[in-house]
Design a protein around this motif. Structure first.
Motif, PDB file in Angstrom:
ATOM      1  N   ALA A  90       0.752  -1.197  -0.054  1.00 54.68           N
ATOM      2  CA  ALA A  90      -0.151   0.101  -0.024  1.00 54.68           C
ATOM      3  C   ALA A  90       0.800   1.247   0.097  1.00 54.68           C
ATOM      4  CB  ALA A  90      -0.697   0.097   1.346  1.00 54.68           C
ATOM      5  N   PRO A  91       0.381   2.447  -0.555  1.00 59.23           N
ATOM      6  CA  PRO A  91       1.134   3.585  -0.531  1.00 59.23           C
ATOM      7  C   PRO A  91       1.685   3.819   0.926  1.00 59.23           C
ATOM      8  CG  PRO A  91      -0.749   3.565  -2.013  1.00 59.23           C
ATOM      9  CD  PRO A  91      -0.749   2.383  -1.253  1.00 59.23           C
ATOM     10  N   ALA A  92       2.589   4.621   0.998  1.00 61.45           N
ATOM     11  CA  ALA A  92       3.110   4.970   2.581  1.00 61.45           C
ATOM     12  C   ALA A  92       2.137   6.173   3.006  1.00 61.45           C
ATOM     13  CB  ALA A  92       4.429   5.439   2.589  1.00 61.45           C
ATOM     14  N   SER A  93       1.689   6.947   2.027  1.00 62.45           N
ATOM     15  CA  SER A  93       0.908   8.105   2.610  1.00 62.45           C
ATOM     16  C   SER A  93      -0.117   8.539   1.617  1.00 62.45           C
ATOM     17  CB  SER A  93       1.512   9.223   2.983  1.00 62.45           C
ATOM     18  OG  SER A  93       2.602   9.639   1.918  1.00 62.45           O
ATOM     19  N   GLY A  94      -1.154   9.248   1.713  1.00 66.48           N
ATOM     20  CA  GLY A  94      -1.864   9.841   0.646  1.00 66.48           C
ATOM     21  C   GLY A  94      -2.949   8.859   0.433  1.00 66.48           C
ATOM     22  N   PRO A  98      -3.654   6.104  -5.747  1.00 67.69           N
ATOM     23  CA  PRO A  98      -3.067   7.069  -6.585  1.00 67.69           C
ATOM     24  C   PRO A  98      -3.103   6.719  -8.194  1.00 67.69           C
ATOM     25  CG  PRO A  98      -1.265   5.753  -5.422  1.00 67.69           C
ATOM     26  CD  PRO A  98      -2.484   5.444  -4.972  1.00 67.69           C
ATOM     27  N   GLU A  99      -2.844   5.645  -8.552  1.00 71.57           N
ATOM     28  CA  GLU A  99      -2.994   5.337  -9.940  1.00 71.57           C
ATOM     29  C   GLU A  99      -4.265   5.305 -10.562  1.00 71.57           C
ATOM     30  OE1 GLU A  99       0.668   3.691  -8.004  1.00 71.57           O
ATOM     31  OE2 GLU A  99      -1.453   3.006  -7.701  1.00 71.57           O
ATOM     32  N   CYS A 100      -5.137   4.670  -9.871  1.00 75.55           N
ATOM     33  CA  CYS A 100      -6.597   4.776 -10.457  1.00 75.55           C
ATOM     34  C   CYS A 100      -7.191   6.121 -10.053  1.00 75.55           C
ATOM     35  CB  CYS A 100      -7.505   3.693  -9.434  1.00 75.55           C
ATOM     36  SG  CYS A 100      -7.467   2.002  -9.859  1.00 75.55           S
ATOM     37  N   ASP A 101      -6.828   7.083  -9.114  1.00 75.16           N
ATOM     38  CA  ASP A 101      -7.148   8.465  -9.244  1.00 75.16           C
ATOM     39  C   ASP A 101      -6.959   8.992 -10.635  1.00 75.16           C
ATOM     40  OD1 ASP A 101      -8.057   7.796  -6.652  1.00 75.16           O
ATOM     41  OD2 ASP A 101      -6.216   8.995  -5.746  1.00 75.16           O
ATOM     42  N   ALA A 102      -5.857   8.765 -11.117  1.00 74.31           N
ATOM     43  CA  ALA A 102      -5.313   9.611 -12.337  1.00 74.31           C
ATOM     44  C   ALA A 102      -5.883   8.903 -13.535  1.00 74.31           C
ATOM     45  CB  ALA A 102      -3.866   9.425 -12.318  1.00 74.31           C
ATOM     46  N   VAL A 103      -6.196   7.391 -13.327  1.00 70.25           N
ATOM     47  CA  VAL A 103      -6.709   6.935 -14.681  1.00 70.25           C
ATOM     48  C   VAL A 103      -8.282   7.226 -14.754  1.00 70.25           C
ATOM     49  CG1 VAL A 103      -7.599   4.623 -15.435  1.00 70.25           C
ATOM     50  CG2 VAL A 103      -5.089   4.804 -14.568  1.00 70.25           C
ATOM     51  N   MET A 104      -9.017   7.489 -13.525  1.00 70.55           N
ATOM     52  CA  MET A 104     -10.388   7.850 -13.883  1.00 70.55           C
ATOM     53  C   MET A 104     -10.404   9.161 -14.388  1.00 70.55           C
ATOM     54  SD  MET A 104     -12.069   5.090 -13.013  1.00 70.55           S
ATOM     55  CE  MET A 104     -13.847   5.931 -13.130  1.00 70.55           C
ATOM     56  N   GLY A 105      -9.501   9.902 -14.517  1.00 68.61           N
ATOM     57  CA  GLY A 105      -9.678  11.196 -14.887  1.00 68.61           C
ATOM     58  C   GLY A 105      -9.474  11.363 -16.417  1.00 68.61           C
ATOM     59  N   LEU A 106      -9.317  10.152 -17.141  1.00 65.77           N
ATOM     60  CA  LEU A 106      -8.980   9.997 -18.476  1.00 65.77           C
ATOM     61  C   LEU A 106     -10.364   9.529 -19.288  1.00 65.77           C
ATOM     62  CD1 LEU A 106      -5.638   8.439 -18.326  1.00 65.77           C
ATOM     63  CD2 LEU A 106      -6.005  10.798 -18.367  1.00 65.77           C
ATOM     64  N   TYR A 139      -1.969  -2.314 -14.962  1.00 68.18           N
ATOM     65  CA  TYR A 139      -1.072  -1.383 -14.524  1.00 68.18           C
ATOM     66  C   TYR A 139      -0.259  -1.766 -13.439  1.00 68.18           C
ATOM     67  CZ  TYR A 139       1.494   3.089 -14.152  1.00 68.18           C
ATOM     68  OH  TYR A 139       2.655   3.988 -13.879  1.00 68.18           O
ATOM     69  N   PHE A 140       1.245  -1.970 -13.608  1.00 67.60           N
ATOM     70  CA  PHE A 140       1.955  -2.656 -12.140  1.00 67.60           C
ATOM     71  C   PHE A 140       2.253  -1.143 -11.729  1.00 67.60           C
ATOM     72  CE2 PHE A 140       2.040  -6.440 -14.766  1.00 67.60           C
ATOM     73  CZ  PHE A 140       1.997  -7.294 -13.696  1.00 67.60           C
ATOM     74  N   ALA A 141       2.218  -0.823 -10.455  1.00 68.42           N
ATOM     75  CA  ALA A 141       2.384   0.243  -9.772  1.00 68.42           C
ATOM     76  C   ALA A 141       4.021   0.480  -9.243  1.00 68.42           C
ATOM     77  CB  ALA A 141       1.671   0.372  -8.290  1.00 68.42           C
ATOM     78  N   GLY A 142       4.701   1.299  -8.806  1.00 64.31           N
ATOM     79  CA  GLY A 142       5.744   1.379  -8.443  1.00 64.31           C
ATOM     80  C   GLY A 142       6.024   0.709  -7.218  1.00 64.31           C
ATOM     81  N   GLY A 143       7.187   0.210  -6.735  1.00 63.76           N
ATOM     82  CA  GLY A 143       7.365  -0.207  -5.369  1.00 63.76           C
ATOM     83  C   GLY A 143       8.606  -1.271  -5.677  1.00 63.76           C
ATOM     84  N   ASP A 144       8.521  -2.492  -5.460  1.00 66.29           N
ATOM     85  CA  ASP A 144       9.616  -3.429  -5.553  1.00 66.29           C
ATOM     86  C   ASP A 144       9.504  -4.642  -6.462  1.00 66.29           C
ATOM     87  OD1 ASP A 144      11.631  -5.100  -5.049  1.00 66.29           O
ATOM     88  OD2 ASP A 144      11.274  -5.272  -2.782  1.00 66.29           O
ATOM     89  N   GLN A 145      10.301  -4.548  -7.460  1.00 66.42           N
ATOM     90  CA  GLN A 145       9.841  -5.331  -8.589  1.00 66.42           C
ATOM     91  C   GLN A 145      10.053  -6.655  -8.212  1.00 66.42           C
ATOM     92  OE1 GLN A 145      12.115  -2.903  -8.623  1.00 66.42           O
ATOM     93  NE2 GLN A 145      14.016  -3.493  -9.973  1.00 66.42           N
ATOM     94  N   CYS A 146      10.899  -7.146  -7.232  1.00 67.33           N
ATOM     95  CA  CYS A 146      10.992  -8.380  -6.472  1.00 67.33           C
ATOM     96  C   CYS A 146       9.813  -8.999  -6.181  1.00 67.33           C
ATOM     97  CB  CYS A 146      11.858  -8.438  -5.458  1.00 67.33           C
ATOM     98  SG  CYS A 146      12.330 -10.342  -4.783  1.00 67.33           S
ATOM     99  N   ASP A 147       8.830  -8.066  -5.573  1.00 63.81           N
ATOM    100  CA  ASP A 147       7.461  -8.462  -5.020  1.00 63.81           C
ATOM    101  C   ASP A 147       6.667  -9.117  -6.507  1.00 63.81           C
ATOM    102  OD1 ASP A 147       7.945  -7.980  -2.527  1.00 63.81           O
ATOM    103  OD2 ASP A 147       6.760  -5.954  -2.807  1.00 63.81           O
ATOM    104  N   TYR A 148       6.920  -8.270  -7.602  1.00 65.17           N
ATOM    105  CA  TYR A 148       6.163  -8.770  -8.739  1.00 65.17           C
ATOM    106  C   TYR A 148       6.888 -10.213  -9.496  1.00 65.17           C
ATOM    107  CZ  TYR A 148       4.259  -4.096  -8.447  1.00 65.17           C
ATOM    108  OH  TYR A 148       3.856  -2.861  -8.137  1.00 65.17           O
TER     109      TYR A 148
END
Length: 348
Positions: A90-94, A98-106, A139-148
């Protein structure tokens, strides 16, 4: 007589270990898979799609310019589609999405669902895989690619492939950019700097995952992110040399694709990429390194480098044979001006 008798110090250590109190460590509990959906509660139903299309971002955030192009390419300019965002934490804050917030505006988006999956077993989560298969873009979010990379071999891997196969698309930013190349620098044993990678291209922190995703027209690639901002040209050069030396790519060649912060590649179904936001670099190694050995400085002559500025394009299906500049690494020391050069125009 025993060939390898225990040394006295070894015996003493073993005896003391028996006397020491046992220490029991518990594995940390994984958070339950979390689903947050924005937009319509019902998925779009449609017979065919016009992709695939991809976005490759240098940092984690969605880049509206390339995401819009991908959405329009997949839906053929009409109707709407569903997006799934995959995150390893999960995002550390906010905002939690966040990615879906941006996508839903398109334009052209019916829904956007964020799945936070924190363990390998979550790759087999039935509800998550149903959402992925019903989506048209993952869409793969930022973070740690080892998780993916840990999801290789789970149901999720094939679910994402099914989205591309039906004419949808995929992409990601930062760690999500890494996981979408054919050879994935997975960072499972820690991150490596350019200086460290050029000193030893077999540094223990340089580990790769292969066979996760090999997208049409994007074979033999190894992605890197935050490229200029974090001075990663040197380590991408080392990744390319390793991929060739270890036979991770075909035809004795490998292409590094480095995207800077704020930058993004849109790639269409024909393999044509267009740059937005910030510079992208394509780094071609087309022969085996002159020297790539453990604990020895890398030597590689004449990498071919394309610097692509916003608005410029690169054809991954018919990869260009001109327009590059040359740079070398000799005994771990790179040429000057790795990020700029005079392009070769006479390549005959």
């Amino acid at each position: 007589m025993l060939r390898n008798p225990l040394r006295p110090a070894t015996c003493l250590a073993a005896f003391l270990a028996l006397l020491a109190p046992a220490v029991i460590t518990a594995e940390p509990a994984h958070a339950a898979a979390q689903r947050i959906r924005l937009g319509s509660t019902l998925d779009v139903s449609r017979g065919s799609w016009s992709g695939p299309a991809y976005t490759m971002n240098g940092s984690g955030a969605v880049v509206p310019a390339t995401m819009t192009r991908a959405i329009d390419a997949i839906r053929g300019g009409t109707g709407a589609l569903d997006v799934v965002v995959l995150a390893g934490s999960a995002p550390a804050s906010g905002s939690a999405t966040p990615e879906c917030d941006a996508v839903m505006g398109l334009a052209g988006v019916n829904s956007c669902t964020t799945w936070t999956l924190t363990s390998r077993s979550d790759g087999n989560n039935g509800a998550a895989n149903t959402d992925i298969r019903n989506a048209e873009f993952v869409y793969f979010a930022g973070g740690d690619q080892c998780d993916y990379a840990d999801w290789k071999g789970t149901t999720l891997q094939n679910s994402v492939k099914s989205v591309v196969a039906k004419g949808g698309g995929t992409g990601g930013g930062s760690a999500g950019h890494h996981i979408n190349s054919a050879v994935v620098y997975d960072a499972c044993d820690g991150s490596v700097t350019s200086e460290e990678a050029l000193y030893d291209p077999y540094d223990p922190a340089i580990t790769f995952t292969t066979g996760m995703f090999v997208w049409p027209n994007y074979a033999d690639t190894v992605n890197d992110s935050h490229f200029v901002t974090r001075d990663r040209m040197g380590r991408t050069m080392a990744f390319v040399a390793r991929a060739i030396e270890d036979g991770l790519t075909t035809g004795g060649a490998s292409w590094g694709v480095g995207v800077d912060d704020g930058g993004s590649l849109f790639i269409d179904k024909n393999g044509r990429a267009v740059v937005a936001g910030a510079d992208t670099f394509v780094v071609l190694g087309d022969h085996r390194p002159e020297r790539a050995d453990p604990d020895r400085y890398l030597t590689y002559y004449d990498y071919k480098i394309w610097r692509l500025r916003p608005g410029q394009s690169y054809d991954f299906k018919n990869r260009p044979t001109c327009g590059y500049y040359l740079r070398s690494i000799v005994s771990g020391v790179p040429d000057r001006d790795l990020y700029s050069g005079t392009p070769v125009t006479d390549c005959g």
